[in-house]
Write an enzyme that holds these catalytic residues in place. Structure first.
Site, mmCIF file in Angstrom:
data_model
loop_
_atom_site.group_PDB
_atom_site.id
_atom_site.type_symbol
_atom_site.label_atom_id
_atom_site.label_comp_id
_atom_site.label_asym_id
_atom_site.label_seq_id
_atom_site.Cartn_x
_atom_site.Cartn_y
_atom_site.Cartn_z
ATOM 1 N NE ARG A 51 -1.657 -2.134 2.791
ATOM 2 C CZ ARG A 51 -1.777 -3.382 2.376
ATOM 3 N NH1 ARG A 51 -2.826 -3.735 1.695
ATOM 4 N NH2 ARG A 51 -0.851 -4.274 2.638
ATOM 5 C CB THR A 52 3.246 2.618 2.440
ATOM 6 O OG1 THR A 52 2.452 2.078 3.491
ATOM 7 C CG2 THR A 52 3.736 3.997 2.824
ATOM 8 C CE LYS A 80 26.635 -2.091 -4.460
ATOM 9 N NZ LYS A 80 26.957 -1.063 -5.461
ATOM 10 N NE ARG A 101 6.813 0.743 5.228
ATOM 11 C CZ ARG A 101 5.606 0.186 5.109
ATOM 12 N NH1 ARG A 101 5.499 -1.093 4.788
ATOM 13 N NH2 ARG A 101 4.513 0.901 5.320
ATOM 14 C CG HIS A 129 3.004 3.767 8.802
ATOM 15 N ND1 HIS A 129 3.154 4.602 7.723
ATOM 16 C CD2 HIS A 129 2.618 2.557 8.287
ATOM 17 C CE1 HIS A 129 2.870 3.935 6.603
ATOM 18 N NE2 HIS A 129 2.535 2.693 6.927
#
Ligand code: CP
Length: 306
Positions: A51-52, A80, A101, A129
């Site tokens: 969704r986000t 890395k 995120r 959030h």
């Protein structure tokens, strides 16, 4: 540079302005279809998302802009060993705004401190959030027409459920809001939320393990998934994962105008038999999230010009 890391970064007035813009977008989408022409959004997702990430991308396309980014840490140079700070500096050379995120609490804050473009926290570990909260607020507004004088039941994993922490922060600023916190003992709301937000703000709340006895009082029922990815051992997750499953019989004593929300993804917490109940709002919530992210992108890009 203005970013959105925590929902408290915005005043109540600013949140209400975002809601007003989102409602205008819903009514007049064509008016907004070129507002971000020539602008790029970078979606930096170090953790899974449906969704986000995709609603941010859809939001930017619907504003006439473009999107770059990655959807997993292993396809970025984080694999890395590149730091979040360096990643933020680098992406600032390519994009006008970043949605990020990350599994670590505070990662979005570090990114914002190092980026030269606005950063939006799309979820940082078990912390918060804020853009899910924007989706939740528009849903509550469209269903109830108000944020004051409501009883909100938050049910499930209140310990790791970052959407719950952000929503409590946002709604605690309104008068007459009461929270009923429904969770197993081991997944109770963290003490920093309880002490620093609820107790400090004199916000009425009750903690219980019993969903059914709380049901008749609720105006909003916010179900959450038990957050498997934040558990230290699988045994505990398996024991707790089905603590609450909302089925039609559990709604017998619920208000006729109850609004049932869930940030999704759902696992088992809401039976699919509830989906056709007019009180089920979780798919409307998904769409509301896109409109609020459009309003948010517009606001932050506008402020970045100043
Ligand atoms: N609600 C939410 O954050 O969903 P995703 O994990 O799919 O982005």
């Amino acid at each position: 540079m203005r970013s959105l890391i925590d929902i408290l970064d915005f005043t109540v007035e600013e949140l209400e302005q975002l809601i007003a813009v989102a409602c205008d977008i819903i009514e007049n989408p064509d008016k907004y279809s070129e507002k971000c022409k020539g602008k790029k959004l970078a979606t930096l997702f170090f953790e899974p998302s449906t969704r986000t990430r995709l609603s941010f991308e859809a939001a930017m396309y619907e504003l006439g802009g473009n999107v770059i980014g990655f959807s997993e840490a292993k396809s970025s140079s984080a694999a890395k060993g590149e730091s979040v700070a360096d990643t933020a500096k680098v992406i600032s050379c390519y994009a006008d705004i970043i949605a990020m995120r990350h599994p670590k609490e505070g990662a979005a804050y570090v990114a914002a401190k190092n980026a030269t473009v606005p950063v939006i926290n799309a979820g940082d570990g078990g912390h918060c959030h804020p853009t899910q909260t924007l989706a939740d607020l528009l849903t509550i507004y469209r269903e109830k027409g108000r944020f004051s004088n409501i009883t909100v039941g938050l049910c499930g994993d209140l310990k790791f459920g970052r959407t719950v922490h952000s929503l409590i922060n946002a709604l605690s600023r309104y008068s007459g809001v009461k929270f009923i916190l429904i969770s197993p003992e081991e997944l109770k709301i963290p003490s920093y939320v309880k002490k620093d937000i609820l107790e400090k703000g004199n916000v009425p709340f009750v903690e219980t393990t019993d969903l059914e006895s709380a049901m008749p009082e609720l105006d909003i029922l916010y179900m959450t998934r038990v957050q498997r990815e934040r558990f230290f051992n699988e045994e505990d997750y398996l024991r707790l994962k089905d603590s609450y499953i909302l089925t039609p019989d559990k709604l017998l004593n619920a208000k006729k105008d109850l609004a049932i929300l869930h940030p999704l993804p759902r696992v088992n917490e809401i039976s699919v038999a509830i989906d056709s109940d007019p009180r089920a709002c979780y798919f409307k919530q998904v769409l509301n999230g896109k409109y609020m992210r459009m309003a948010l992108i517009l606001k932050l890009l506008e402020e970045a010009k100043r």
